[in-house]
Scaffold this motif. Structure first.
Motif: not given
Length: 341
Positions: A152, A154, A157-158, A162, A238, A241-242, A338
């Protein structure tokens, strides 16, 4: 009391564990089960249930001596059925009778379109059910929670996004395996490394192996694309990012080395197809700044003429090429999203 060792029903000789044929009279040890499996497979094929027919024949393969004529015949049957499933023959609608009048042509065309739409809907529904059914496996759930608890860095949620992305990738393999009647375990997560599905049986040829191998990145690409779309629509970095990391993980899986998905897809390609993919990977890496593309290029270049199939597989080639491009575009779009307002 120690159980007596089994004996051949024909000649009475003692049989060692794991034998599929009697060493004395060569009678098949599992002959009764083999007859039952052959009957089940014949009925399933006659009714158009090709996946079930393949599952029965694959079980029969596990009960036959490695170099027997029976095994060669059953292998050829599995290969034939697999090619039929690949062509979608098990889902073909029933043909209309020869006596149908000309006035029915329009109605037949509409019926065919509706049939295809129904198949698409049922396919999507089936895939959705499959994704949810995998979560019913206790080992899968426990390993997912272990992965979440240990990774975890990051944020939760991320990490959850993932894990779900990786899970969808693995369920892509499961879907392909089930389609070809191949038994396998549920997905298992390994914290820090990813996840895997262990096969209990193996693909019959390079073509089938490529379908199973590339199905993971195909589903993973869809998962990354959905995360990208949601991230852009909701302005959620987020999710972007995923999508970016998920896409890069799937590109990493396309490197044609060891047991990675790319190696399984690469084995179904001829030298010309491999050369085109190597050049494409280099172009993608250069144009889209995708470092994993260089890995695909380097390893693929070293394996241009190794472990070649009898004939290159066009579907595997186009799937591999499309994945290289799409999975490399997604991180770029995530970066642009982003940086936006």
């Amino acid at each position: 009391m120690i159980d007596a060792a089994p004996r051949c029903t024909a000649c009475g000789i003692e049989l060692a564990p794991g034998l599929h044929a009697c060493p004395g009279c060569r009678k098949l040890v599992h002959s009764e089960r083999l007859v039952a499996l052959a009957a089940e497979a014949a009925v399933a094929e006659r009714e158009g249930r090709l996946t079930e027919a393949m599952a029965s024949w694959r079980e029969a393969l596990d009960l036959l001596p490695a170099k027997s004529n029976q095994r060669r015949v059953v292998s050829a049957t599995v290969q034939r059925l697999s090619q039929s499933v690949d062509r979608g023959e098990s889902a073909a609608p029933a043909k209309s009778g020869k006596g149908a009048g000309k006035g029915a042509v329009g109605a037949t065309g509409v019926a065919l379109v509706l049939w295809k739409l129904k198949l698409v809907f049922l396919s999507l529904l089936g895939k959705g059910k499959l994704v949810l059914s995998g979560l019913a496996s206790l080992p899968t759930l426990l390993s997912m929670f272990a992965y979440l608890a240990l990774d975890r860095s990051r944020g939760a949620t991320f990490a959850l996004g993932l894990v779900l992305s990786i899970y969808v990738h693995e369920m892509g393999h499961v879907s392909a395996l089930r389609r070809f009647g191949i038994q396998a375990t549920a997905p298992m997560f390994v914290p820090g490394l990813g996840a895997l599905v262990r096969l209990k049986q193996y693909p019959i040829d390079a073509r089938e192996d490529a379908r199973v191998g590339l199905a993971g990145p195909v589903w993973g690409c869809f998962a990354a694309a959905i995360a990208l779309a949601l991230g852009l629509a909701l302005h959620q970095r987020t999710l972007l990012g995923v999508a970016s990391i998920g896409a890069m993980i799937n590109v990493l899986n396309l490197v044609p080395v060891w047991q990675l998905d790319g190696a399984r897809g690469f084995r179904a390609l001829d030298p010309r197809q491999r050369t085109i993919l190597v050049v494409l990977a280099a172009g993608v890496a250069l144009a889209l700044q995708q470092p994993m593309g260089w890995a695909v290029c380097a390893v693929g270049g070293a394996r241009l003429k190794s472990d070649l199939p009898e004939q290159g597989d066009r579907r595997a080639f186009f799937t591999f090429a499309a994945l290289l491009i799409l999975l490399s575009v997604i991180p770029m779009l995530c970066k642009l999203g982003s940086e936006g307002p």
